[in-house]
Design a protein around this motif. Structure first.
Motif, PDB file in Angstrom:
ATOM      1  N   CYS A  95     -11.158  -0.762  13.912  1.00 28.00           N
ATOM      2  CA  CYS A  95     -11.151  -1.582  12.697  1.00 28.00           C
ATOM      3  C   CYS A  95     -11.095  -3.061  13.055  1.00 28.00           C
ATOM      4  N   PRO A  96     -11.492  -3.897  12.108  1.00 27.01           N
ATOM      5  CA  PRO A  96     -11.343  -5.344  12.332  1.00 27.01           C
ATOM      6  C   PRO A  96      -9.867  -5.721  12.400  1.00 27.01           C
ATOM      7  N   TYR A  97      -9.622  -6.935  12.809  1.00 29.66           N
ATOM      8  CA  TYR A  97      -8.264  -7.462  12.786  1.00 29.66           C
ATOM      9  C   TYR A  97      -7.879  -7.715  11.334  1.00 29.66           C
ATOM     10  N   TRP A  98      -6.712  -7.224  10.949  1.00 27.06           N
ATOM     11  CA  TRP A  98      -6.230  -7.444   9.590  1.00 27.06           C
ATOM     12  C   TRP A  98      -5.109  -8.479   9.628  1.00 27.06           C
ATOM     13  N   PRO A  99      -5.329  -9.662   9.061  1.00 26.37           N
ATOM     14  CA  PRO A  99      -4.284 -10.688   9.054  1.00 26.37           C
ATOM     15  C   PRO A  99      -2.999 -10.162   8.405  1.00 26.37           C
ATOM     16  N   GLY A 100      -1.870 -10.552   8.961  1.00 20.73           N
ATOM     17  CA  GLY A 100      -0.582 -10.189   8.387  1.00 20.73           C
ATOM     18  C   GLY A 100      -0.074  -8.824   8.808  1.00 20.73           C
ATOM     19  N   HIS A 101      -0.817  -8.093   9.603  1.00 19.72           N
ATOM     20  CA  HIS A 101      -0.405  -6.781  10.104  1.00 19.72           C
ATOM     21  C   HIS A 101       0.078  -5.843   8.990  1.00 19.72           C
ATOM     22  N   PRO A 102      -0.808  -5.453   8.085  1.00 23.11           N
ATOM     23  CA  PRO A 102      -0.412  -4.562   6.995  1.00 23.11           C
ATOM     24  C   PRO A 102       0.003  -3.183   7.511  1.00 23.11           C
ATOM     25  N   ALA A 103       0.781  -2.482   6.707  1.00 20.87           N
ATOM     26  CA  ALA A 103       1.153  -1.102   7.026  1.00 20.87           C
ATOM     27  C   ALA A 103      -0.099  -0.240   6.877  1.00 20.87           C
ATOM     28  N   THR A 104      -0.319   0.642   7.838  1.00 20.86           N
ATOM     29  CA  THR A 104      -1.536   1.455   7.827  1.00 20.86           C
ATOM     30  C   THR A 104      -1.190   2.942   7.869  1.00 20.86           C
ATOM     31  N   ALA A 105      -2.113   3.740   7.338  1.00 18.70           N
ATOM     32  CA  ALA A 105      -1.967   5.189   7.389  1.00 18.70           C
ATOM     33  C   ALA A 105      -3.339   5.822   7.193  1.00 18.70           C
ATOM     34  N   ARG A 136      -0.792  11.111  -4.060  1.00 20.47           N
ATOM     35  CA  ARG A 136      -0.245  10.250  -3.008  1.00 20.47           C
ATOM     36  C   ARG A 136       0.055   8.846  -3.534  1.00 20.47           C
ATOM     37  N   ILE A 137      -0.845   8.301  -4.322  1.00 24.49           N
ATOM     38  CA  ILE A 137      -0.649   6.951  -4.849  1.00 24.49           C
ATOM     39  C   ILE A 137       0.550   6.907  -5.793  1.00 24.49           C
ATOM     40  N   GLU A 138       0.746   7.944  -6.584  1.00 25.16           N
ATOM     41  CA  GLU A 138       1.923   7.974  -7.463  1.00 25.16           C
ATOM     42  C   GLU A 138       3.214   7.938  -6.654  1.00 25.16           C
ATOM     43  N   LEU A 139       3.257   8.646  -5.536  1.00 21.93           N
ATOM     44  CA  LEU A 139       4.451   8.595  -4.677  1.00 21.93           C
ATOM     45  C   LEU A 139       4.620   7.214  -4.059  1.00 21.93           C
ATOM     46  N   LEU A 140       3.523   6.600  -3.653  1.00 20.42           N
ATOM     47  CA  LEU A 140       3.587   5.241  -3.101  1.00 20.42           C
ATOM     48  C   LEU A 140       4.118   4.264  -4.147  1.00 20.42           C
ATOM     49  N   ILE A 141       3.635   4.377  -5.361  1.00 17.85           N
ATOM     50  CA  ILE A 141       4.066   3.488  -6.442  1.00 17.85           C
ATOM     51  C   ILE A 141       5.573   3.610  -6.682  1.00 17.85           C
ATOM     52  N   ASP A 142       6.112   4.814  -6.506  1.00 13.72           N
ATOM     53  CA  ASP A 142       7.538   5.044  -6.741  1.00 13.72           C
ATOM     54  C   ASP A 142       8.450   4.558  -5.616  1.00 13.72           C
ATOM     55  N   LEU A 143       7.867   4.208  -4.467  1.00 16.80           N
ATOM     56  CA  LEU A 143       8.688   3.731  -3.349  1.00 16.80           C
ATOM     57  C   LEU A 143       9.275   2.351  -3.643  1.00 16.80           C
ATOM     58  N   PRO A 144      10.507   2.109  -3.200  1.00 20.66           N
ATOM     59  CA  PRO A 144      11.089   0.760  -3.318  1.00 20.66           C
ATOM     60  C   PRO A 144      10.563  -0.127  -2.183  1.00 20.66           C
ATOM     61  N   VAL A 145       9.272  -0.411  -2.225  1.00 23.62           N
ATOM     62  CA  VAL A 145       8.594  -1.102  -1.129  1.00 23.62           C
ATOM     63  C   VAL A 145       9.298  -2.407  -0.760  1.00 23.62           C
ATOM     64  N   GLU A 146       9.765  -3.122  -1.747  1.00 28.71           N
ATOM     65  CA  GLU A 146      10.397  -4.418  -1.489  1.00 28.71           C
ATOM     66  C   GLU A 146      11.697  -4.282  -0.696  1.00 28.71           C
ATOM     67  N   LYS A 147      12.278  -3.078  -0.627  1.00 33.34           N
ATOM     68  CA  LYS A 147      13.538  -2.857   0.092  1.00 33.34           C
ATOM     69  C   LYS A 147      13.331  -2.230   1.472  1.00 33.34           C
ATOM     70  N   ASP A 149      11.520  -2.012   5.371  1.00 31.18           N
ATOM     71  CA  ASP A 149      10.881  -2.834   6.394  1.00 31.18           C
ATOM     72  C   ASP A 149       9.528  -2.220   6.748  1.00 31.18           C
ATOM     73  N   HIS A 150       8.773  -2.927   7.584  1.00 31.50           N
ATOM     74  CA  HIS A 150       7.405  -2.532   7.918  1.00 31.50           C
ATOM     75  C   HIS A 150       7.339  -1.111   8.490  1.00 31.50           C
ATOM     76  N   LEU A 151       8.219  -0.784   9.410  1.00 30.76           N
ATOM     77  CA  LEU A 151       8.208   0.536  10.039  1.00 30.76           C
ATOM     78  C   LEU A 151       8.560   1.629   9.027  1.00 30.76           C
ATOM     79  N   GLN A 152       9.521   1.367   8.161  1.00 30.05           N
ATOM     80  CA  GLN A 152       9.882   2.350   7.134  1.00 30.05           C
ATOM     81  C   GLN A 152       8.714   2.602   6.178  1.00 30.05           C
ATOM     82  N   ILE A 153       8.007   1.543   5.820  1.00 24.66           N
ATOM     83  CA  ILE A 153       6.850   1.701   4.932  1.00 24.66           C
ATOM     84  C   ILE A 153       5.785   2.557   5.606  1.00 24.66           C
ATOM     85  N   LYS A 154       5.504   2.276   6.860  1.00 23.52           N
ATOM     86  CA  LYS A 154       4.508   3.061   7.594  1.00 23.52           C
ATOM     87  C   LYS A 154       4.922   4.526   7.672  1.00 23.52           C
TER      88      LYS A 154
END
Length: 167
Positions: A95-105, A136-147, A149-154
């Motif tokens: 993949c290309p370089y993604w600025p900001g190092h987003p969480a990937t899956a 899957r998206i509904e479960l993602l939406i329900d996550l407390p993403v703002e709380k 960290d990057h590794l936990q989100i991944k």
């Protein structure tokens, strides 16, 4: 609420699965997520069934187009918080370089546009992918993403996919 989270769905052709991901993330989250889609080798058209499903969701069809993932690696591109590959071939590509190092899956689905059968068979395949992404998206939406960290989100992104693959 914090700013919306940007999520990019990647596939090789960007005509079906990633398009559905874009529309679902945006419509299901009511502004919490903004979905985008792209492909490594875009087909330059959106599959007609994907368009019909996006219309059913209430997604603005003028936002849908098949495009290269290079658009999202540019400096002026929206900053991505999440990048999800939805086809096995795109997951295996560099993949290309993604600025900001987003969480990937990787949330792999079979290509509904590749179904060789009746129109009914094609609709069934598209609906199956739509429901898999929706769950899957509904479960993602329900996550407390703002709380988290990057590794936990991944880890959560991977757990969401494996939850449905183990059923």
């Amino acid at each position: 609420m914090t700013r919306p989270y940007n999520i990019l769905f990647l596939c090789t052709g960007n005509s079906a699965r990633s398009i559905l991901g874009e529309a679902l993330a945006t419509t299901l989250s009511h502004g919490r997520f903004i979905g985008y889609s792209a492909g490594s080798q875009p087909k330059l058209f959106v599959h007609p069934i994907a368009l019909k499903l996006a219309r059913e969701m209430g997604y603005p069809l003028e936002l849908l187009r098949s495009k290269t993932w290079d658009e999202f690696g540019r400096q002026d591109a929206p900053h991505m918080d999440f990048i999800i590959t939805v086809c096995d071939s795109a997951a295996g590509e560099e993949c290309p370089y993604w600025p900001g190092h987003p969480a990937t899956a990787h949330w792999g689905f079979m290509d509904p546009a590749a179904v060789d059968g009746s129109e009914h068979d094609m609709w069934d395949a598209f609906r199956k992918v739509e429901m898999g992404l929706r769950n899957r998206i509904e479960l993602l939406i329900d996550l407390p993403v703002e709380k988290l960290d990057h590794l936990q989100i991944k880890d959560e992104l991977h757990a969401i996919h494996h939850r449905f693959n183990s059923e």
